[in-house]
Design a protein around this motif. Structure first.
Motif, mmCIF file in Angstrom:
data_model
loop_
_atom_site.group_PDB
_atom_site.id
_atom_site.type_symbol
_atom_site.label_atom_id
_atom_site.label_comp_id
_atom_site.label_asym_id
_atom_site.label_seq_id
_atom_site.Cartn_x
_atom_site.Cartn_y
_atom_site.Cartn_z
ATOM 1 N N ARG A 47 8.041 -7.740 -9.636
ATOM 2 C CA ARG A 47 6.600 -7.933 -9.724
ATOM 3 C C ARG A 47 5.886 -7.189 -8.603
ATOM 4 O O ARG A 47 6.268 -6.678 -7.629
ATOM 5 N N PRO A 48 4.462 -7.120 -8.780
ATOM 6 C CA PRO A 48 3.491 -6.465 -7.894
ATOM 7 C C PRO A 48 3.806 -6.776 -6.253
ATOM 8 O O PRO A 48 4.015 -6.214 -5.367
ATOM 9 N N ASP A 49 3.662 -8.335 -6.090
ATOM 10 C CA ASP A 49 4.053 -8.851 -4.773
ATOM 11 C C ASP A 49 5.278 -8.571 -4.291
ATOM 12 O O ASP A 49 5.414 -8.314 -3.171
ATOM 13 N N GLU A 50 6.317 -8.361 -5.128
ATOM 14 C CA GLU A 50 7.525 -7.947 -4.590
ATOM 15 C C GLU A 50 7.596 -6.611 -4.244
ATOM 16 O O GLU A 50 8.466 -6.279 -3.391
ATOM 17 N N MET A 51 7.082 -5.721 -4.711
ATOM 18 C CA MET A 51 6.907 -4.435 -4.350
ATOM 19 C C MET A 51 6.382 -4.322 -2.866
ATOM 20 O O MET A 51 6.698 -3.679 -2.171
ATOM 21 N N LEU A 52 5.303 -5.164 -2.533
ATOM 22 C CA LEU A 52 4.689 -5.422 -1.270
ATOM 23 C C LEU A 52 5.907 -5.891 -0.307
ATOM 24 O O LEU A 52 6.110 -5.497 0.720
ATOM 25 N N THR A 53 6.569 -6.819 -0.913
ATOM 26 C CA THR A 53 7.772 -7.355 0.102
ATOM 27 C C THR A 53 8.636 -6.433 0.456
ATOM 28 O O THR A 53 9.004 -6.190 1.505
ATOM 29 N N GLY A 54 9.195 -5.514 -0.751
ATOM 30 C CA GLY A 54 10.435 -4.464 -0.252
ATOM 31 C C GLY A 54 9.819 -3.382 0.603
ATOM 32 O O GLY A 54 10.341 -3.069 1.535
ATOM 33 N N LEU A 55 8.298 -3.078 0.841
ATOM 34 C CA LEU A 55 7.937 -2.108 1.561
ATOM 35 C C LEU A 55 7.900 -2.651 3.112
ATOM 36 O O LEU A 55 8.226 -2.023 3.912
ATOM 37 N N GLY A 56 7.576 -3.967 3.172
ATOM 38 C CA GLY A 56 7.446 -4.585 4.534
ATOM 39 C C GLY A 56 8.993 -4.743 4.932
ATOM 40 O O GLY A 56 9.061 -4.672 6.130
ATOM 41 N N LEU A 57 9.912 -5.030 4.211
ATOM 42 C CA LEU A 57 11.209 -5.108 4.624
ATOM 43 C C LEU A 57 11.772 -3.735 4.964
ATOM 44 O O LEU A 57 12.406 -3.536 6.247
ATOM 45 N N ALA A 58 11.387 -2.488 4.174
ATOM 46 C CA ALA A 58 11.941 -1.282 4.416
ATOM 47 C C ALA A 58 10.897 -0.452 5.875
ATOM 48 O O ALA A 58 11.601 -0.072 6.488
ATOM 49 N N GLU A 59 9.872 -1.297 6.290
ATOM 50 C CA GLU A 59 9.195 -1.064 7.570
ATOM 51 C C GLU A 59 10.132 -1.590 8.714
ATOM 52 O O GLU A 59 9.879 -1.026 9.705
ATOM 53 N N THR A 60 10.746 -2.469 8.507
ATOM 54 C CA THR A 60 11.507 -3.012 9.679
ATOM 55 C C THR A 60 12.803 -2.688 9.779
ATOM 56 O O THR A 60 13.553 -3.283 10.764
ATOM 57 N N THR A 61 13.413 -1.680 8.862
ATOM 58 C CA THR A 61 14.721 -1.292 9.025
ATOM 59 C C THR A 61 14.597 0.203 9.542
ATOM 60 O O THR A 61 13.829 1.137 9.493
ATOM 61 N N PHE B 73 13.667 4.166 13.741
ATOM 62 C CA PHE B 73 12.553 3.244 13.321
ATOM 63 C C PHE B 73 11.313 3.972 13.439
ATOM 64 O O PHE B 73 10.886 5.081 14.226
ATOM 65 N N GLY B 74 10.073 3.557 12.977
ATOM 66 C CA GLY B 74 8.794 3.846 12.998
ATOM 67 C C GLY B 74 8.163 5.018 12.092
ATOM 68 O O GLY B 74 7.358 5.586 12.783
ATOM 69 N N GLY B 75 8.910 5.311 11.113
ATOM 70 C CA GLY B 75 8.418 6.202 10.233
ATOM 71 C C GLY B 75 8.782 7.638 10.393
ATOM 72 O O GLY B 75 9.181 7.829 11.607
ATOM 73 N N PRO B 76 8.322 8.616 9.814
ATOM 74 C CA PRO B 76 8.741 9.926 9.711
ATOM 75 C C PRO B 76 8.140 10.827 11.122
ATOM 76 O O PRO B 76 9.152 11.408 11.804
ATOM 77 N N ALA B 77 7.082 10.275 11.837
ATOM 78 C CA ALA B 77 6.754 10.682 13.053
ATOM 79 C C ALA B 77 7.432 10.500 14.071
ATOM 80 O O ALA B 77 8.117 11.152 14.845
#
Length: 446
Positions: A281-295, A37-41
């Motif tokens: 949709r644009p808002d769904e792109m944001l949703t996907g990024l939010g979900l990916a941040e939590t996995t 978790f936590g991104g590349p760093a």
């Protein structure tokens, strides 16, 4: 730091590699995949702690050298670092195992979340969770832009490249791959004319393995066939009118131009998957990024969500079945090229890193990525804070148009609070996302 050159032969180097059983490799990289978790760093720090400090499978110079090489490649650097580390330990089998274990846990989690997203429909509590996540994502993108800018922008030339890239993608609608190619060419031209470019004299250098050209060509042919064979079959038998063929081609193109990490490529994905293909949709792109941040796994797994939604709606199959096939298509054509880059390029790591014009090109590309991420932040900000937006043409420029009265005060409050928590106080990203999601539920239900 003085450049360190070993007098060992490649055979000596191979002989000194630790003996690691495949079972132990599976357990170790499985653990890394589940905890990444936590991104590349954070992911790179986790691998360093386990592979260098705890297991002592890699030395510090080996790890840093591998990391520097992976930073030069398109695609997620942390996943490629895992693949390269596995390759160092057990060859192609080890690299394949390490790379797969790094992405598969997050893939299955995101696939499950995508299924829930399309099957639950409009449930108030879910809407509230997603509302809070999308607002927090805006702060996350801003934080990423700041971090990349601090690392990439040194001198007027780098700032000029970043500003030009922002104007090109935000106002002139120039495609992301063209921006990357142009930045690279400008970096090369500047290096040729002035000799300016990054100085690699502080890099720790390991001996270059002797790899026959025939072995490299064989590796290139095998992994090229694994990647391009299914792509060709989909295009020949189904054509561009079929969503899976379209997705296979799109995600293959994405894999080639993803210099700068997931945040950079998201601008390209938004430009194409949202505006051109209409997969989400644009808002769904944001949703996907939010979900990916939590996995767990690389953030670029957000493309699985993109592929899932696009195929669930356009494949003509049952939404869940189509979505699973679309998400799998995104996974395959996004990550298979990563294995090709590593298995073909790793044996020539010294030769690649010694090419000064290549380093100059990649330095300019990294600066351009800052401008691309800035555009992503603006695009996300307009979607989060004002909802529907449009554009107006002003000469060659396409300027965003929105209604100031449509400002969502609640979304702005969550985004500002998340930004302060992340950028000023450096709080844990999961704590911030959890608090934002909870705030979204309270505001939605209240």
């Amino acid at each position: 730091m003085t450049v360190q050159r070993s007098t060992m032969t490649s055979d000596n180097l191979a002989a000194e590699r630790p003996t690691v059983e495949m079972g132990e490799l599976f357990q170790t990289f499985g653990k890394i995949g589940l905890l990444s978790f936590g991104g590349p760093a954070g992911q790179i720090a986790l691998m360093h702690r386990i592979l260098v400090d705890e297991k002592r499978w890699l030395s510090e110079p080996q790890f840093l050298h591998a990391l520097n090489f992976c930073m030069l490649l398109p695609g997620p650097e942390a996943m490629q670092l895992a693949t390269y580390s596995g390759w160092l330990l057990k060859g192609v089998r080890g690299g394949l195992l390490a790379g797969l274990l790094f992405v598969l846990p997050g893939f299955f989690v995101l696939l499950g979340l995508s299924i829930l997203y399309i099957t639950l429909g409009d449930v108030p509590i879910v809407d509230g969770l997603l509302f809070g996540l999308k607002a927090a994502v805006l702060a996350i993108v801003l934080e990423a832009m700041i971090k990349v800018a601090k690392r990439a922008l040194h001198g007027r030339f780098a700032y000029a490249i970043a500003v030009a890239a922002f104007v090109a993608i935000a106002f002139l609608q120039v495609p992301f791959p063209l921006i990357i190619a142009t930045a690279g060419l400008v970096g090369i031209l500047r290096h040729r004319l002035s000799g300016a470019g990054p100085d690699n004299a502080t890099d720790v250098v390991l001996p270059e393995p002797r790899v026959p050209v025939s072995a490299t060509l064989k590796t290139l042919a095998i992994w090229g066939a694994i990647w391009l064979g299914p792509l060709a079959l989909l295009l020949v038998f189904f054509g561009r009118a079929q969503v899976f063929a379209d997705q296979a081609l799109f995600f293959s193109q994405t894999a080639i131009v993803t210099f700068g990490g997931a945040y950079a490529v998201l601008a390209y994905v938004a430009q194409q998957a949202v505006e051109f293909y209409g997969w989400l949709r644009p808002d769904e792109m944001l949703t996907g990024l939010g979900l990916a941040e939590t996995t767990p796994g690389p953030l670029i797994l957000v493309l699985v969500f993109v592929g899932f939604l696009g195929a669930s709606r356009m494949s003509g199959l049952d939404p869940v079945t189509g979505g699973i096939l679309g998400g799998t298509t995104a996974l395959f054509f996004t990550f298979i090229p990563c294995f090709l880059w590593i298995f073909v390029g790793a044996p020539y790591i010294e030769r690649l890193r010694g090419v000064k014009w290549l380093s100059a090109a990649l330095s300019a590309i990294t600066a351009a990525v800052v401008g691309v991420i800035a555009n992503l932040a603006v695009w996300f900000g307009l979607q989060v804070l004002f909802g529907e937006t449009s554009s107006v043409d002003w000469g060659p420029f396409s300027l965003p148009s929105f209604d100031p009265a449509a400002l969502d005060i609640a979304a702005l409050a969550i985004a500002v609070a998340a930004g302060i928590a992340l950028i000023r106080f450096h709080l844990n990203i999961f704590l911030v996302l959890g608090a934002a999601a909870a705030a979204g539920v309270v505001l939605t239900l209240g």
